[in-house]
Design a protein around this motif. Structure first.
Motif, PDB file in Angstrom:
ATOM      1  N   CYS B  95       0.845  -1.195   0.000  1.00 23.45           N
ATOM      2  CA  CYS B  95       0.000   0.000   0.000  1.00 23.45           C
ATOM      3  C   CYS B  95       0.878   1.242   0.000  1.00 23.45           C
ATOM      4  O   CYS B  95       1.753   1.401   0.842  1.00 23.45           O
ATOM      5  N   ILE B  96       0.628   2.135  -0.956  1.00 19.59           N
ATOM      6  CA  ILE B  96       1.418   3.351  -1.105  1.00 19.59           C
ATOM      7  C   ILE B  96       1.311   4.234   0.123  1.00 19.59           C
ATOM      8  O   ILE B  96       2.243   4.923   0.489  1.00 19.59           O
ATOM      9  N   PHE B 132       1.728  -2.207  -6.528  1.00 18.52           N
ATOM     10  CA  PHE B 132       1.390  -1.227  -5.506  1.00 18.52           C
ATOM     11  C   PHE B 132       0.125  -0.460  -5.823  1.00 18.52           C
ATOM     12  O   PHE B 132      -0.381  -0.475  -6.947  1.00 18.52           O
ATOM     13  N   GLY B 133      -0.389   0.181  -4.795  1.00 20.20           N
ATOM     14  CA  GLY B 133      -1.639   0.919  -4.915  1.00 20.20           C
ATOM     15  C   GLY B 133      -2.172   1.223  -3.535  1.00 20.20           C
ATOM     16  O   GLY B 133      -1.397   1.338  -2.594  1.00 20.20           O
ATOM     17  N   TYR B 134      -3.487   1.344  -3.409  1.00 21.25           N
ATOM     18  CA  TYR B 134      -4.072   1.661  -2.116  1.00 21.25           C
ATOM     19  C   TYR B 134      -4.840   0.466  -1.567  1.00 21.25           C
ATOM     20  O   TYR B 134      -5.655  -0.119  -2.268  1.00 21.25           O
TER      21      TYR B 134
END
Lengths: 143, 143
Positions: B95-96, B132-134
């Motif tokens: 998670c960024i 990656f991402g939220y």
DNA sequence: GTAACTGCAAACCTTTTGCAGCTTG
DNA sequence: CAAGCTGCAAAAGGTTTGCAGTTAC
């Protein structure tokens, strides 16, 4: 001192158009593999442009925050590497021995991302793939 | 002080069987996401095992050299992360925002590796994929 | 003119190293 | 007992920061 190369581009990002930024942007643009802050700094020095290493770090940081560049730590050194956030979406392959990097074409991940997205309830915004091993020159003399 | 947990395993690698190594091995074993040297150190401290941070680094380095563990720099901090070199071959999703990592199953790369191998004349020994991402919790409050 | 940018030096943080003392086999 | 480990403190990178001076708009 002024350089209008990327003027619109920078101002559209709320950034002042300085020679340093233009040159660093160009260096990133001309490299198809990620580079360290120091490499950028040395390249500028070579071309007789006087700049401070901390300025290089600051500019790279801004680029990363604005989404202009990407930061990574490929090759497991303790140095950060920077590359332009290109739309074409490149991946790299790194030689374990000489640490040279080569870029590879194509990315088979777009559909896989979608799967993960729904499965994990995770909002995927990107990915990074590093493939490693021994390059043509090093495979003969591995140790 | 002695601990025979992984005695054969260590001696087969030419390593002495010490409590520190056993405990660090266990910590890596119990974590399904990569951890920093400091996290390992703190976990040991919590469990009232007195150890020096540089010893942790030295042991992790040995594990990496022996191929027992893998070192990476996921999440673009300036810290190295370590994980057991499991045969099952896991990848992670980060998670960024909160930097939490989740592990994901499966890897669609084996055939792609082969292609690269012949195309670039590169002796591929492995790869690392980071997505990656939220995450679920952070996607609502991105900034 | 003002806000933003840069240079310089110092601080910071992570990781590595030298050495002396201790443990494992 | 010898080789290999570990703790400690200090050094060595890489990166960040405070401040004062400069530049772009």
């Amino acid at each position: 001192m002024q350089n209008t190369d990327n003027k619109e581009f920078f101002t559209s990002q709320g950034l002042k158009n300085t020679k340093s930024r233009n040159l660093i942007y160009e260096i990133l643009e001309q490299s198809d593999v990620p580079v360290t802050a120091e490499q950028v700094y040395l390249k500028l020095k070579e071309s007789d442009f006087k700049i401070n290493l901390s300025t290089v770090y600051r500019i790279l940081e801004i680029f990363v925050n604005k989404g202009i560049a990407l930061k990574s730590n490929i090759a497991d050194s303790n140095k950060s590497m920077f590359e332009l956030n290109r739309m074409e979406h490149k991946h790299h392959i790194v030689c374990i021995k000489c640490k040279k990097m080569f870029s590879i074409e194509g990315c088979p991940f777009d559909e896989i991302e979608k799967k993960i997205q729904s499965k994990l309830d995770f909002d995927v915004t990107g990915h990074k793939l590093e493939i490693f091993g021994y390059c043509k020159d090093c495979k003969l003399i591995k140790k």
